[in-house]
Design an enzyme around this catalytic site. Structure first.
Site, PDB file in Angstrom:
ATOM      1  N   ASN A 125       1.212   7.400   2.885  1.00 32.74           N
ATOM      2  CA  ASN A 125       1.852   6.478   3.831  1.00 32.74           C
ATOM      3  C   ASN A 125       3.354   6.718   3.941  1.00 32.74           C
ATOM      4  O   ASN A 125       4.074   5.884   4.482  1.00 32.74           O
ATOM      5  CB  ASN A 125       1.587   5.028   3.419  1.00 32.74           C
ATOM      6  CG  ASN A 125       0.147   4.619   3.678  1.00 32.74           C
ATOM      7  OD1 ASN A 125      -0.535   5.236   4.497  1.00 32.74           O
ATOM      8  ND2 ASN A 125      -0.325   3.603   2.982  1.00 32.74           N
TER       9      ASN A 125
ATOM     10  N   ASP B 243       0.842  -1.207   0.000  1.00 33.68           N
ATOM     11  CA  ASP B 243       0.000   0.000   0.000  1.00 33.68           C
ATOM     12  C   ASP B 243       0.869   1.246   0.000  1.00 33.68           C
ATOM     13  O   ASP B 243       0.652   2.182   0.771  1.00 33.68           O
ATOM     14  CB  ASP B 243      -0.934  -0.008   1.209  1.00 33.68           C
ATOM     15  CG  ASP B 243      -2.063   1.023   1.086  1.00 33.68           C
ATOM     16  OD1 ASP B 243      -2.359   1.440  -0.053  1.00 33.68           O
ATOM     17  OD2 ASP B 243      -2.634   1.414   2.113  1.00 33.68           O
TER      18      ASP B 243
ATOM     19  N   THR C  44      -4.271   0.916  -2.857  1.00 37.13           N
ATOM     20  CA  THR C  44      -5.010   2.062  -3.381  1.00 37.13           C
ATOM     21  C   THR C  44      -4.976   1.997  -4.907  1.00 37.13           C
ATOM     22  O   THR C  44      -3.886   1.981  -5.495  1.00 37.13           O
ATOM     23  CB  THR C  44      -4.371   3.371  -2.888  1.00 37.13           C
ATOM     24  OG1 THR C  44      -4.358   3.350  -1.446  1.00 37.13           O
ATOM     25  CG2 THR C  44      -5.157   4.574  -3.366  1.00 37.13           C
TER      26      THR C  44
ATOM     27  N   LYS D 267       2.095   4.704  -1.080  1.00 32.72           N
ATOM     28  CA  LYS D 267       1.521   5.922  -1.649  1.00 32.72           C
ATOM     29  C   LYS D 267       1.998   7.088  -0.795  1.00 32.72           C
ATOM     30  O   LYS D 267       2.441   6.888   0.351  1.00 32.72           O
ATOM     31  CB  LYS D 267      -0.015   5.850  -1.655  1.00 32.72           C
ATOM     32  CG  LYS D 267      -0.643   5.587  -0.285  1.00 32.72           C
ATOM     33  CD  LYS D 267      -2.158   5.441  -0.400  1.00 32.72           C
ATOM     34  CE  LYS D 267      -2.774   5.119   0.966  1.00 32.72           C
ATOM     35  NZ  LYS D 267      -4.249   4.971   0.879  1.00 32.72           N
TER      36      LYS D 267
ATOM     37  N   ASP E  90       2.458   2.603   7.969  1.00 33.46           N
ATOM     38  CA  ASP E  90       1.220   1.866   7.691  1.00 33.46           C
ATOM     39  C   ASP E  90       1.464   0.537   6.986  1.00 33.46           C
ATOM     40  O   ASP E  90       1.323   0.421   5.759  1.00 33.46           O
ATOM     41  CB  ASP E  90       0.256   2.715   6.868  1.00 33.46           C
ATOM     42  CG  ASP E  90      -1.176   2.181   6.972  1.00 33.46           C
ATOM     43  OD1 ASP E  90      -1.344   1.024   7.394  1.00 33.46           O
ATOM     44  OD2 ASP E  90      -2.107   2.927   6.642  1.00 33.46           O
TER      45      ASP E  90
END
Length: 458
Positions: A149, A144, A184, A146, A162
């Protein structure tokens, strides 16, 4: 913020104190099942972030496995560009995950104001790749990645955060691939969206490519209001470069955003590209020409005792005591063993079988003197380890059902004000050992804070 007196103690001026160690402060953020608070370590005055997870909410939403995995992963990954976990505590109703406090906020907040200069984007990208390379060397996939994070500390250095959607090797299916569709959408690799199995590290590299594009462009490469239209562009790697992208940056992104994961650039290849190497300086956190502070050694994670010790060593090395002090007792094992409110043992399984434990607020020397005194009252001979002065063996003088009972007692340090004492049977009959444990408890009551499985006054 205060839900029950089980979790917080009210101090002077209605300060909110947890576990007599952290003073809770303002709310930093919240998600579906957790809230993150600013807090201060009462001993060191260090600022920390405390993630408070309500166990009931997690269980209702079937997210216990996710929390378990997040803690286990954060325990594994100890790197300058990854948010560090400090300790885990628990009551009957909540889990408290104490983490490094990163005060600079999300990288996303910086990007949303506009594109970054190429040198600054390169700095963040190098630090991201260094962190992800380390994760992959520990068989951890983030899944994840991005800008939301990616956090920035007071020195403007990047910290990956995260790990709630991260993956460990035990999640691989029989085909050796991951199959959970997560992340995402705008940052997810095409093979993840296709639901046909994917290689976690290669999917992370695609996400790093999207992040690099966003840093340099100030917008996403795949921009569509309609999600299905966006997916079609992702499946074809269909995007355009703004005119200000340098040729080297374009070449690197084109190698990162490759639909076929088998043809996608690897991390070792990334670190040899001209764009990545340009302007490499020690200020980037580099210790060699690639900018990496850790060797790229594949480290299996589960099952073997040596593997577990390897996992633990990252946490212990930075705070290992000198030979004149008791050994460091892994905080995660301590919590899983001592917490009667919530069993965390499944998160931190080891192949080493633990004995009976108690905690003490006394110093190690005072504890050793007390143990020796009690042993002699029961006519046990006492001998000390030649390698560890905080480890002693107590041996009975009479023959039992399986020879003379021999018990090992060792003192470990959890924190400057807390020690753990572990009893384990070295030889003899198990039933006789259990009886010995019960017999010695009253004699130790004045140094014991809490026995394993019992609530402490704290």
């Amino acid at each position: 913020m205060v839900d029950s007196l089980d979790d917080y103690r009210f101090g002077a001026g209605n300060r909110h104190i947890i576990f007599e160690k952290y003073e809770m402060g303002r709310l930093l953020g919240q998600g579906t099942f957790a809230k993150v608070y600013y807090a201060r370590d009462l001993v060191s005055s260090e600022s920390v972030a405390v993630k408070v997870v309500k166990i009931e909410n997690v269980r209702k939403q079937g997210l216990m496995e996710q929390i378990t995995r997040e803690i286990a992963v954060m325990r594994l990954v100890r790197h300058p560009n990854i948010v560090q976990i400090k300790e885990v505590m628990a009551t009957k109703t909540k889990i408290f995950i104490v983490m490094e406090y990163v005060k600079g906020g999300e990288l996303f907040a910086k990007v949303i104001k506009g594109r970054l200069k190429e040198d600054l984007a390169r700095k963040y990208f190098k630090q991201l790749i260094s962190a992800i390379d380390y994760c992959h060397s520990r068989d951890v996939c983030h899944r994840d990645l991005k800008p939301e994070n990616l956090l920035l500390d007071e020195n403007e250095d990047l910290k990956v955060s995260d790990f709630g959607l991260s993956a460990l090797p035990e999640q691989l299916m029989n085909d050796g691939m991951l199959h959970t569709q997560c992340g995402t959408p705008a940052y997810v690799a095409p093979e993840v969206l296709r639901k046909k199995g994917y290689d976690g590290p290669k999917a992370d590299i695609w996400s790093c490519g999207v992040i690099l594009y966003v840093l340099l462009a100030g917008c996403l490469p795949f921009r569509e209001d309609n999600v299905m239209h966006m997916y079609k562009k992702i499946f074809k790697a269909e995007y355009e470069f703004p005119p200000w992208f340098s040729p080297d940056a374009r070449r690197l992104i084109m190698k990162l955003l490759v639909v076929d994961p088998a043809k996608r650039i690897t991390i070792s290849q990334i670190t040899r590209t001209s764009w990545f190497l340009r302007g490499l300086q020690a200020s980037d956190g580099a210790k060699d020409i690639t900018g990496f502070t850790t060797p790229r050694v594949k480290t299996p994670i589960m099952n073997e005792e040596s593997r577990d010790e390897d996992k633990i060593s990252e946490l212990e090395n930075s705070i290992r005591r000198s030979k004149s002090s008791p050994a460091f007792y892994n905080a995660f094992e301590f919590i899983s063993s001592m917490s009667s409110g919530f069993d965390l043992s499944g998160m931190f399984e080891t192949n080493k079988k633990r004995g009976t434990l108690f905690t003490s607020k006394f110093g190690a020397s005072a504890i050793m003197n007390k143990l020796e005194s009690v042993a002699k009252k029961f006519s046990f001979n006492v001998s000390y380890s030649s390698k560890n002065e905080y480890k002693l063996k107590m041996q009975g003088v009479s023959e039992g059902r399986k020879g003379k009972l021999s018990v090992i007692a060792e003192v470990f340090e959890v924190a400057p004000e807390v020690a753990v004492v572990e009893f384990s049977k070295a030889a003899g009959d198990t039933l006789e050992y259990k009886k010995f444990e019960e017999d010695v408890r009253p004699g130790l009551h004045d140094i014991v804070w809490s026995w394993q499985g019992e609530n402490s006054s704290g």
